[in-house]
Write an enzyme that holds these catalytic residues in place. Sequence first.
Site, PDB file in Angstrom:
ATOM      1  N   LYS A 192      36.423  52.399   6.230  1.00 22.76           N
ATOM      2  CA  LYS A 192      36.951  53.332   5.230  1.00 22.76           C
ATOM      3  C   LYS A 192      37.953  54.246   5.912  1.00 22.76           C
ATOM      4  O   LYS A 192      37.867  54.466   7.124  1.00 22.76           O
ATOM      5  CB  LYS A 192      35.818  54.188   4.653  1.00 22.76           C
ATOM      6  N   ASP A 220      41.110  54.032  -3.273  1.00 20.96           N
ATOM      7  CA  ASP A 220      39.896  54.822  -3.511  1.00 20.96           C
ATOM      8  C   ASP A 220      40.396  56.077  -4.226  1.00 20.96           C
ATOM      9  O   ASP A 220      41.516  56.070  -4.770  1.00 20.96           O
ATOM     10  CB  ASP A 220      39.170  55.148  -2.190  1.00 20.96           C
ATOM     11  N   SER A 255      38.808  42.613  -4.304  1.00 26.13           N
ATOM     12  CA  SER A 255      39.737  42.742  -3.176  1.00 26.13           C
ATOM     13  C   SER A 255      39.605  41.533  -2.247  1.00 26.13           C
ATOM     14  O   SER A 255      40.603  41.006  -1.738  1.00 26.13           O
ATOM     15  CB  SER A 255      39.428  44.003  -2.369  1.00 26.13           C
TER      16      SER A 255
HETATM   17  P1  NDP Z   1      40.427  58.097  -8.958  1.00 27.85           P
HETATM   18  O1  NDP Z   1      41.188  58.941  -8.016  1.00 27.85           O
HETATM   19  O2  NDP Z   1      41.151  57.084  -9.765  1.00 27.85           O
HETATM   20  O3  NDP Z   1      39.576  58.979  -9.955  1.00 27.85           O
HETATM   21  C1  NDP Z   1      38.655  59.896  -9.480  1.00 27.85           C
HETATM   22  C2  NDP Z   1      38.072  60.665 -10.656  1.00 27.85           C
HETATM   23  O4  NDP Z   1      37.003  61.467 -10.210  1.00 27.85           O
HETATM   24  C3  NDP Z   1      39.072  61.594 -11.291  1.00 27.85           C
HETATM   25  O5  NDP Z   1      38.752  61.756 -12.650  1.00 27.85           O
HETATM   26  C4  NDP Z   1      38.841  62.887 -10.512  1.00 27.85           C
HETATM   27  O6  NDP Z   1      39.251  64.056 -11.211  1.00 27.85           O
HETATM   28  C5  NDP Z   1      37.346  62.858 -10.345  1.00 27.85           C
HETATM   29  N1  NDP Z   1      36.989  63.563  -9.124  1.00 27.85           N
HETATM   30  C6  NDP Z   1      37.391  63.278  -7.868  1.00 27.85           C
HETATM   31  N2  NDP Z   1      36.905  64.151  -6.989  1.00 27.85           N
HETATM   32  C7  NDP Z   1      36.189  65.010  -7.710  1.00 27.85           C
HETATM   33  C8  NDP Z   1      35.426  66.138  -7.367  1.00 27.85           C
HETATM   34  N3  NDP Z   1      35.319  66.553  -6.098  1.00 27.85           N
HETATM   35  N4  NDP Z   1      34.797  66.779  -8.372  1.00 27.85           N
HETATM   36  C9  NDP Z   1      34.904  66.352  -9.658  1.00 27.85           C
HETATM   37  N5  NDP Z   1      35.613  65.282 -10.038  1.00 27.85           N
HETATM   38  C10 NDP Z   1      36.244  64.631  -9.083  1.00 27.85           C
HETATM   39  O7  NDP Z   1      39.306  57.398  -8.057  1.00 27.85           O
HETATM   40  P2  NDP Z   1      38.424  56.100  -8.393  1.00 27.85           P
HETATM   41  O8  NDP Z   1      38.156  56.012  -9.842  1.00 27.85           O
HETATM   42  O9  NDP Z   1      39.034  54.962  -7.687  1.00 27.85           O
HETATM   43  O10 NDP Z   1      37.086  56.458  -7.611  1.00 27.85           O
HETATM   44  C11 NDP Z   1      35.974  57.093  -8.231  1.00 27.85           C
HETATM   45  C12 NDP Z   1      34.722  56.833  -7.412  1.00 27.85           C
HETATM   46  O11 NDP Z   1      34.473  55.427  -7.360  1.00 27.85           O
HETATM   47  C13 NDP Z   1      34.760  57.288  -5.956  1.00 27.85           C
HETATM   48  O12 NDP Z   1      33.462  57.648  -5.550  1.00 27.85           O
HETATM   49  C14 NDP Z   1      35.165  56.020  -5.209  1.00 27.85           C
HETATM   50  O13 NDP Z   1      34.788  56.064  -3.860  1.00 27.85           O
HETATM   51  C15 NDP Z   1      34.374  54.994  -6.001  1.00 27.85           C
HETATM   52  N6  NDP Z   1      34.820  53.613  -5.924  1.00 27.85           N
HETATM   53  C16 NDP Z   1      36.102  53.251  -6.204  1.00 27.85           C
HETATM   54  C17 NDP Z   1      36.462  51.912  -6.180  1.00 27.85           C
HETATM   55  C18 NDP Z   1      37.823  51.456  -6.558  1.00 27.85           C
HETATM   56  O14 NDP Z   1      38.036  50.239  -6.596  1.00 27.85           O
HETATM   57  N7  NDP Z   1      38.765  52.328  -6.883  1.00 27.85           N
HETATM   58  C19 NDP Z   1      35.506  50.871  -5.807  1.00 27.85           C
HETATM   59  C20 NDP Z   1      34.156  51.346  -5.613  1.00 27.85           C
HETATM   60  C21 NDP Z   1      33.855  52.668  -5.654  1.00 27.85           C
HETATM   61  P3  NDP Z   1      40.652  64.734 -10.817  1.00 27.85           P
HETATM   62  O15 NDP Z   1      41.700  63.779 -11.278  1.00 27.85           O
HETATM   63  O16 NDP Z   1      40.650  66.022 -11.529  1.00 27.85           O
HETATM   64  O17 NDP Z   1      40.620  64.892  -9.325  1.00 27.85           O
HETATM   65  O1  2IT Z   2      34.470  52.014  -2.350  1.00 29.08           O
HETATM   66  C1  2IT Z   2      35.023  50.904  -2.509  1.00 29.08           C
HETATM   67  O2  2IT Z   2      34.379  49.853  -2.519  1.00 29.08           O
HETATM   68  C2  2IT Z   2      36.469  50.873  -2.709  1.00 29.08           C
HETATM   69  N1  2IT Z   2      37.091  51.930  -2.762  1.00 29.08           N
HETATM   70  C3  2IT Z   2      37.193  49.567  -2.814  1.00 29.08           C
HETATM   71  C4  2IT Z   2      37.456  49.005  -1.447  1.00 29.08           C
HETATM   72  C5  2IT Z   2      38.310  47.773  -1.414  1.00 29.08           C
HETATM   73  O3  2IT Z   2      38.581  47.340  -0.281  1.00 29.08           O
HETATM   74  O4  2IT Z   2      38.713  47.243  -2.444  1.00 29.08           O
END
Ligand code: NDP
Ligand code: 2IT
Length: 444
Positions: free
Chosen positions: A126, A166, A376
């Site tokens: 990561k 992420d 991925s």
């Molecule tokens: P994005 O940046 O697209 O969205 C994040 C969302 O969470 C936004 O709505 C954001 O609000 C909110 N958020 C982020 N930080 C905070 C915080 N500290 N407090 C409150 N709200 C918060 O990220 P993703 O959707 O990609 O990721 C969301 C979660 O999913 C994370 O935990 C990530 O690690 C996990 N994840 C993502 C994957 C992926 O493929 N993208 C895969 C697996 C897990 P705001 O816009 O206001 O910051």
């Molecule tokens: O937390 C996660 O699994 C991700 N942000 C996606 C990682 C990836 O390599 O697609």
Amino acid sequence: MSYVDEVLARVKAKNASEPEFLQAVEEVLESLRPVIEAHEEQYKKEALLERLTEPDRQIKFRVPWVDDNGQVQVNTGYRVQFNNAIGPYKGGLRLHPSVNIGIIKFLGFEQVFKNSLTGLPIGGGKGGSDFDPKGKSDREIMAFCQSFITELYKYIGADVDVPAGDIGTGAREIGYMYGQYKRITGLYEGVLTGKGLTYGGSLARTEATGYGLLYLTRELMKCHGMDMKDKICCVSGSGNVAIYAVEKAQQMGAKVVTVSDSTGWIYDPEGIDVALLKEVKEVKRARLTEYAAARPSAQYHEGRGVWQIKCDIALPCATQNELLIDDAKALVANGVTAVCEGANMPTTLEATKYLQDNGVLFVCGKASNAGGVATSALEMTQNSERLSWTFDEVNEKLEQIMINIYHNIDDAAKRYGMEGNYVAGANIAGFEKVANAMLAQGVC
Ligand code: NDP
Ligand code: 2IT
């Protein structure tokens, strides 16, 4: 003292200033107890747990870039290459002001087990930076991404370490990073995933984490004699994972009534309008107040509160430690059936225990959000064979992977007499493959 307790004590002493990392390690090692006890002598002699909880390497670097006023800004970049026993390091890049080494280590550690659960050959890593993409111009984002890769390129590669998106890192950022990697190295290779569709990206990667979360949730419900039809769902977050979780839940006949961002949350009793949500978040990159302004049925509230709404299924999709003990109590009091994590470690250990003790079906992120990284890995496969698969081909593979994950974690929990404990099941099933590979590869 048992081997698990010995290692836990050592990890705590060594990483005292990294609470999220300690939380992730504690969850995993606690649930591995019966597996470790069955091999106590061998694992201890091999220092298997010490090796598993110490990253292969941690890279930390300066990221200087010039803002639109000509001012030089400096951020810190990180890449933690945690474990490559079963494949090249793989995991996202988080861009958020809260990023520090402990957060990246917790995410890298979880990724090792998650990636193992996908059944695909990917190790865990990561990275990210404390850079805040909010309010930055496109040019500033590009300047940051180029500078970030100008250092990181030395450590990554299609067969070495393959970063992805992420929090704060989406298709735009991956595009700028890919361009810079190609420019520096001259290589056109699958070094990043989540790429645009015209230059090696995979169809369905954008949707994959949210869709995958719902494929697993549906299988969980099915195996407990329920379906998704008319189920009320509460989702938190409104980013990549949340948006496609909402979309797939609705396609399955459920009604999603909440989303949130870091400033507030929406309660929309008519069901979230996902097209409007995409317009506000993906196109305008705006706040949820804009969603509320355009949607008469939506109520906007400042702060946090989605878990106070009565629902059948809760899907935390924002960030770590966003579902606390009081939220768990409210969910249980409101009769929640299932909690499946879209985010990484969104539920505190205390809240997790409360949900499990109260008979809630609880699936941890390393199982339920694995669809993103799994897709991925499918993108890596397509890049290697220089072919692109159709949306349906990728989506069908994703669905099958998520169904398999559910059954694997269910079986692993049953094998150790913990039926229904999907946290233990996920940690055990993820661990077994990595542990076998590490032992087979000798001391390294
Ligand atoms: P994005 O940046 O697209 O969205 C994040 C969302 O969470 C936004 O709505 C954001 O609000 C909110 N958020 C982020 N930080 C905070 C915080 N500290 N407090 C409150 N709200 C918060 O990220 P993703 O959707 O990609 O990721 C969301 C979660 O999913 C994370 O935990 C990530 O690690 C996990 N994840 C993502 C994957 C992926 O493929 N993208 C895969 C697996 C897990 P705001 O816009 O206001 O910051
Ligand atoms: O937390 C996660 O699994 C991700 N942000 C996606 C990682 C990836 O390599 O697609």
